[in-house]
Design a protein around this motif. Structure first.
Motif, PDB file in Angstrom:
ATOM      1  N   PRO A  32      13.765  -2.410  23.306  1.00 51.20           N
ATOM      2  CA  PRO A  32      12.743  -2.432  22.228  1.00 51.20           C
ATOM      3  C   PRO A  32      11.800  -1.234  22.235  1.00 51.20           C
ATOM      4  O   PRO A  32      10.585  -1.382  22.343  1.00 51.20           O
ATOM      5  CB  PRO A  32      11.989  -3.737  22.525  1.00 51.20           C
ATOM      6  CG  PRO A  32      12.040  -3.841  24.018  1.00 51.20           C
ATOM      7  CD  PRO A  32      13.389  -3.305  24.422  1.00 51.20           C
ATOM      8  N   GLU A  34      11.049   0.676  19.755  1.00 56.35           N
ATOM      9  CA  GLU A  34      10.207   0.676  18.555  1.00 56.35           C
ATOM     10  C   GLU A  34       8.940  -0.148  18.778  1.00 56.35           C
ATOM     11  O   GLU A  34       7.840   0.273  18.419  1.00 56.35           O
ATOM     12  CB  GLU A  34      10.986   0.117  17.359  1.00 56.35           C
ATOM     13  CG  GLU A  34      12.141   0.985  16.896  1.00 56.35           C
ATOM     14  CD  GLU A  34      13.438   0.613  17.585  1.00 56.35           C
ATOM     15  OE1 GLU A  34      14.499   1.090  17.143  1.00 56.35           O
ATOM     16  OE2 GLU A  34      13.391  -0.143  18.579  1.00 56.35           O
ATOM     17  N   ILE A  35       9.113  -1.330  19.378  1.00 57.41           N
ATOM     18  CA  ILE A  35       7.962  -2.183  19.652  1.00 57.41           C
ATOM     19  C   ILE A  35       7.010  -1.496  20.622  1.00 57.41           C
ATOM     20  O   ILE A  35       5.780  -1.558  20.469  1.00 57.41           O
ATOM     21  CB  ILE A  35       8.422  -3.539  20.218  1.00 57.41           C
ATOM     22  CG1 ILE A  35       9.268  -4.284  19.175  1.00 57.41           C
ATOM     23  CG2 ILE A  35       7.227  -4.392  20.633  1.00 57.41           C
ATOM     24  CD1 ILE A  35       9.853  -5.586  19.686  1.00 57.41           C
ATOM     25  N   VAL A  38       5.005   1.128  18.756  1.00 56.18           N
ATOM     26  CA  VAL A  38       3.981   0.511  17.913  1.00 56.18           C
ATOM     27  C   VAL A  38       2.800   0.044  18.764  1.00 56.18           C
ATOM     28  O   VAL A  38       1.629   0.258  18.406  1.00 56.18           O
ATOM     29  CB  VAL A  38       4.574  -0.673  17.119  1.00 56.18           C
ATOM     30  CG1 VAL A  38       3.466  -1.424  16.379  1.00 56.18           C
ATOM     31  CG2 VAL A  38       5.610  -0.177  16.112  1.00 56.18           C
ATOM     32  N   HIS A 152       6.655   4.866  13.807  1.00 52.22           N
ATOM     33  CA  HIS A 152       6.326   3.718  14.652  1.00 52.22           C
ATOM     34  C   HIS A 152       4.944   3.840  15.301  1.00 52.22           C
ATOM     35  O   HIS A 152       4.206   2.851  15.396  1.00 52.22           O
ATOM     36  CB  HIS A 152       7.408   3.527  15.718  1.00 52.22           C
ATOM     37  CG  HIS A 152       8.694   3.014  15.165  1.00 52.22           C
ATOM     38  ND1 HIS A 152       9.746   3.843  14.850  1.00 52.22           N
ATOM     39  CD2 HIS A 152       9.094   1.760  14.823  1.00 52.22           C
ATOM     40  CE1 HIS A 152      10.736   3.120  14.360  1.00 52.22           C
ATOM     41  NE2 HIS A 152      10.369   1.859  14.330  1.00 52.22           N
ATOM     42  N   GLY A 156       1.441   1.278  14.479  1.00 51.65           N
ATOM     43  CA  GLY A 156       0.488   0.679  15.404  1.00 51.65           C
ATOM     44  C   GLY A 156      -0.913   1.214  15.214  1.00 51.65           C
ATOM     45  O   GLY A 156      -1.894   0.443  15.244  1.00 51.65           O
ATOM     46  N   ALA A 171      -0.219  -4.697  17.504  1.00 52.74           N
ATOM     47  CA  ALA A 171       1.177  -4.355  17.762  1.00 52.74           C
ATOM     48  C   ALA A 171       2.114  -5.367  17.121  1.00 52.74           C
ATOM     49  O   ALA A 171       3.140  -5.002  16.536  1.00 52.74           O
ATOM     50  CB  ALA A 171       1.431  -4.277  19.265  1.00 52.74           C
ATOM     51  N   VAL A 172       1.774  -6.649  17.208  1.00 52.61           N
ATOM     52  CA  VAL A 172       2.604  -7.696  16.600  1.00 52.61           C
ATOM     53  C   VAL A 172       2.646  -7.531  15.085  1.00 52.61           C
ATOM     54  O   VAL A 172       3.713  -7.606  14.455  1.00 52.61           O
ATOM     55  CB  VAL A 172       2.070  -9.092  16.976  1.00 52.61           C
ATOM     56  CG1 VAL A 172       2.788 -10.170  16.163  1.00 52.61           C
ATOM     57  CG2 VAL A 172       2.252  -9.352  18.464  1.00 52.61           C
ATOM     58  N   THR A 175       4.590  -4.348  14.188  1.00 52.18           N
ATOM     59  CA  THR A 175       6.020  -4.561  14.386  1.00 52.18           C
ATOM     60  C   THR A 175       6.596  -5.404  13.262  1.00 52.18           C
ATOM     61  O   THR A 175       7.698  -5.142  12.762  1.00 52.18           O
ATOM     62  CB  THR A 175       6.279  -5.243  15.737  1.00 52.18           C
ATOM     63  OG1 THR A 175       5.783  -4.413  16.797  1.00 52.18           O
ATOM     64  CG2 THR A 175       7.764  -5.497  15.944  1.00 52.18           C
ATOM     65  N   GLY A 178       7.042  -3.234  10.281  1.00 50.95           N
ATOM     66  CA  GLY A 178       8.182  -2.347  10.481  1.00 50.95           C
ATOM     67  C   GLY A 178       9.505  -3.066  10.320  1.00 50.95           C
ATOM     68  O   GLY A 178      10.447  -2.542   9.702  1.00 50.95           O
ATOM     69  N   VAL A 179       9.609  -4.280  10.871  1.00 49.19           N
ATOM     70  CA  VAL A 179      10.836  -5.058  10.741  1.00 49.19           C
ATOM     71  C   VAL A 179      11.111  -5.400   9.287  1.00 49.19           C
ATOM     72  O   VAL A 179      12.253  -5.302   8.805  1.00 49.19           O
ATOM     73  CB  VAL A 179      10.746  -6.340  11.593  1.00 49.19           C
ATOM     74  CG1 VAL A 179      11.905  -7.279  11.262  1.00 49.19           C
ATOM     75  CG2 VAL A 179      10.753  -5.998  13.070  1.00 49.19           C
TER      76      VAL A 179
END
Length: 217
Positions: A32, A34-35, A38, A152, A156, A171-172, A175, A178-179
């Motif tokens: 992860p 990307e996460i 972010v 990314h 964030g 961040a959540v 993300t 982004g998803v």
């Protein structure tokens, strides 16, 4: 934020860990990265990290892994991969992404497909198989890596700046955004690829192999 936790999250080892995650993600898409980017972008709002450094490290990690995958497939050095679970998963991921979005070694695809799940791996692999010149691929991968990393980290950073929430909450949210964007783009690309395949079958049915024909190894 707890001072001890803040100091740990802003230490230099975190930057090394982040870069390694980005490199691994180029070979193993479930990583992860990307996460992580972010979340790091959210931390940059609090001054714990430099957003510029994060983008540069993300670009470097992405570029290194792209070059590695490209060279593996360019020089047909993938035979040993099938001896490992990771190698078989790599090949399955490449085939799955290519079947869904199409195989293209154009520079636009090298830059753009990385924003789709598994796209970095598939774009680098198909560019290697298609023998895209090394210098041009490296340039396209650098541009794509920069844009991917910037996107990314910015997710964030902007989310953290706009909400003022703790970094993990930002961040959540980032993300999730982004998803959602990635799924929308992936759906559009998949539909366009399917329609193009249907048009090709309609105009050139002889080019489509029979359904029960022999499988290509």
């Amino acid at each position: 934020m707890d001072p001890a936790l803040a100091d740990g999250l802003s230490g230099p080892w975190v930057l090394v860990w982040l870069t390694v995650m980005v490199v691994l993600d180029g070979f193993i898409p479930p990583v992860p990265s990307e996460i992580a980017l972010v979340a790091a972008g959210s931390l940059a709002v609090e001054g714990r990290m430099s957003a510029v450094v994060l983008v540069l490290l993300g670009t470097l990690g992405s570029w290194l892994s792209d070059i590695g995958v490209y060279l593996l497939f360019r020089h047909r050095m993938t035979g040993f991969l099938d001896r490992t679970g990771w190698g078989r998963q790599t090949h399955r991921t490449v085939r799955r992404v290519v079947e869904r979005f199409g195989a293209s070694s154009t520079y636009g695809a090298i830059i753009g497909v990385r924003f789709l799940a598994g796209g970095r791996l598939a774009a680098s692999a198909t560019a290697g198989v298609g023998e895209v010149p090394m210098r041009r691929f490296a340039g396209a991968a650098a541009i794509g890596g920069f844009l991917w990393s910037l996107w990314h980290v910015a997710l964030g950073y902007v989310t953290g700046r706009a909400t003022g929430l703790p970094f993990w909450t930002s961040a959540v949210i980032g993300t999730g955004v982004g998803v959602a964007v990635g799924l929308t783009v992936a759906a559009v690309v998949a539909v366009r690829h399917r329609r193009a395949a249907e048009r090709a079958e309609l105009h050139h049915p002889e080019a489509i192999p029979p359904e029960n024909g022999p499988e290509t190894p």
